[in-house]
Design a protein around this motif. Structure first.
Motif, mmCIF file in Angstrom:
data_model
loop_
_atom_site.group_PDB
_atom_site.id
_atom_site.type_symbol
_atom_site.label_atom_id
_atom_site.label_comp_id
_atom_site.label_asym_id
_atom_site.label_seq_id
_atom_site.Cartn_x
_atom_site.Cartn_y
_atom_site.Cartn_z
ATOM 1 N N LEU A 183 8.513 -2.298 8.015
ATOM 2 C CA LEU A 183 7.758 -1.515 8.984
ATOM 3 C C LEU A 183 6.623 -0.700 8.358
ATOM 4 C CD1 LEU A 183 8.011 -1.469 12.056
ATOM 5 C CD2 LEU A 183 9.111 0.761 11.854
ATOM 6 N N PRO A 184 6.849 0.010 7.238
ATOM 7 C CA PRO A 184 5.721 0.693 6.603
ATOM 8 C C PRO A 184 4.625 -0.271 6.159
ATOM 9 C CG PRO A 184 7.791 1.568 5.784
ATOM 10 C CD PRO A 184 8.133 0.345 6.577
ATOM 11 N N ALA A 185 5.016 -1.472 5.715
ATOM 12 C CA ALA A 185 4.023 -2.463 5.280
ATOM 13 C C ALA A 185 3.134 -2.887 6.441
ATOM 14 C CB ALA A 185 4.726 -3.675 4.678
ATOM 15 N N SER B 67 0.813 -1.211 0.000
ATOM 16 C CA SER B 67 0.000 0.000 0.000
ATOM 17 C C SER B 67 0.850 1.266 0.000
ATOM 18 C CB SER B 67 -0.923 0.013 1.230
ATOM 19 O OG SER B 67 -1.823 -1.064 1.182
ATOM 20 N N GLN B 68 2.169 1.099 0.071
ATOM 21 C CA GLN B 68 3.083 2.236 0.063
ATOM 22 C C GLN B 68 4.282 1.902 -0.819
ATOM 23 O OE1 GLN B 68 5.817 0.868 1.714
ATOM 24 N NE2 GLN B 68 4.492 -0.815 2.295
ATOM 25 N N THR C 121 -3.028 -0.444 10.666
ATOM 26 C CA THR C 121 -3.855 0.751 10.811
ATOM 27 C C THR C 121 -4.841 0.960 9.665
ATOM 28 O OG1 THR C 121 -2.289 2.190 9.655
ATOM 29 C CG2 THR C 121 -1.976 1.904 12.042
ATOM 30 N N GLY C 122 -4.535 0.412 8.488
ATOM 31 C CA GLY C 122 -5.346 0.700 7.307
ATOM 32 C C GLY C 122 -5.054 2.065 6.725
ATOM 33 N N LEU C 123 -3.913 2.662 7.127
ATOM 34 C CA LEU C 123 -3.565 4.019 6.708
ATOM 35 C C LEU C 123 -2.101 4.101 6.301
ATOM 36 C CD1 LEU C 123 -5.174 5.910 9.729
ATOM 37 C CD2 LEU C 123 -6.149 5.773 7.417
ATOM 38 N N ASN C 124 -1.786 5.025 5.411
ATOM 39 C CA ASN C 124 -0.404 5.401 5.165
ATOM 40 C C ASN C 124 -0.053 6.562 6.072
ATOM 41 O OD1 ASN C 124 0.720 3.717 3.058
ATOM 42 N ND2 ASN C 124 -0.837 4.582 1.716
ATOM 43 N N ASN C 125 1.189 6.605 6.508
ATOM 44 C CA ASN C 125 1.628 7.679 7.383
ATOM 45 C C ASN C 125 2.976 8.185 6.886
ATOM 46 O OD1 ASN C 125 2.898 9.089 9.700
ATOM 47 N ND2 ASN C 125 1.046 8.425 10.776
ATOM 48 N N SER C 126 3.070 9.471 6.631
ATOM 49 C CA SER C 126 4.284 10.052 6.053
ATOM 50 C C SER C 126 5.480 9.952 6.982
ATOM 51 C CB SER C 126 4.035 11.520 5.688
ATOM 52 O OG SER C 126 3.666 12.274 6.835
#
Length: 263
Positions: free
Chosen positions: A70-72, A63-64, A78-83
């Protein structure tokens, strides 16, 4: 007459059918390429369970864009992307509510300590077991043992296997491939053990990768600059067909919430 009525009442209570409870078990096989996992479709399943494999033909992808762990897992939880979550660098606190926050009756297992810190937006990470190991490899067996020891039929469980990814980073291709086979065996054991121990529940097992690996001589690596590593696969085992409409980590998060609904 009173005895007859009491007898009928007791018979009704004892014969009342058990309503199956929906349970989800997430199993992460870290860093395994799709072409090395295809044999997972041949594992033995409990009676009444079927499987479905999603891969490149289904456009499965993270999703990123970072193609590291860790981002995966952050987007999965969370179901979210975080910058702020762009690498595997140490993170002390999660920024968004996770599946472990939504479902209080949940538990996670991993030997990789950063996952515990992002498992919940709360300070206490009470429902995440960090397996104690002495080395960065050969940890899967301890994670498996901890799962069997501490899994108490929670509504949601997460199990993280890392040995295949670690041996790949070490450049040991033979060990990477054999460890991949081992992780498939652990997956098969988890599925069958869970259903055997809790036969009245309706399990959905979601097995997946967090990223792929580079092409050719870059097979040891993954990341935003490594061609071929921006892919994932998903393997679903359930009673009756279940459709994953969006084959991404955020899609898996949505899928879990669709199955379990909000508590």
């Amino acid at each position: 007459m009173k005895f007859l009525i009491c007898g009928l009442f007791l018979f009704y209570c004892s014969s009342k059918p058990v309503v199956p409870k929906d349970k989800v078990v997430l199993i992460a096989l870290d860093g395994i390429k799709e072409e090395h996992i295809t044999s997972i479709s041949t594992i033995d399943l409990p009676k009444g369970y079927i499987n479905k494999f999603y891969g490149q033909k289904d456009n499965c992808k993270p999703s990123q864009k970072y193609n590291v762990s860790l981002p995966a897992y952050y987007t999965l939880f969370t179901g979210l992307n975080n910058s702020k979550v762009t690498s595997n660098r140490f993170i002390k606190d999660s920024y968004d509510p996770t599946l472990f926050d939504i479902y209080k009756d949940s538990i996670g297992f991993s030997s990789w300590y950063p996952l515990k810190y992002i498992s919940s937006s709360k300070k206490e990470k009470a429902n995440f077991v960090l397996s104690k190991t002495d080395l960065n490899i050969d940890t899967d067996n301890q994670v498996f043992k901890d799962f069997k020891k501490y899994y108490g039929n929670q509504k949601l469980a997460f199990i993280h296997f890392t040995d295949a990814d670690n041996t790949a980073h070490n450049g040991n291709r033979v060990k990477y491939l054999s460890t991949t086979v081992d992780e498939i065996k652990y997956t098969e054991a988890i599925i069958n053990w869970s259903v055997y121990e809790h036969p009245n529940d309706n399990f959905t097992f979601i097995v997946f990768s967090d990223h792929s690996r580079g092409n050719g001589y870059l097979w040891k690596y993954h990341g935003s600059r490594i061609p071929g590593s921006g892919k994932i696969w998903v393997f679903i085992v359930s009673q009756g067909p279940k459709r994953l409409s969006n084959c991404t980590h955020i899609g898996i998060n949505i899928f879990v919430r669709e199955i379990l609904s909000y508590p």
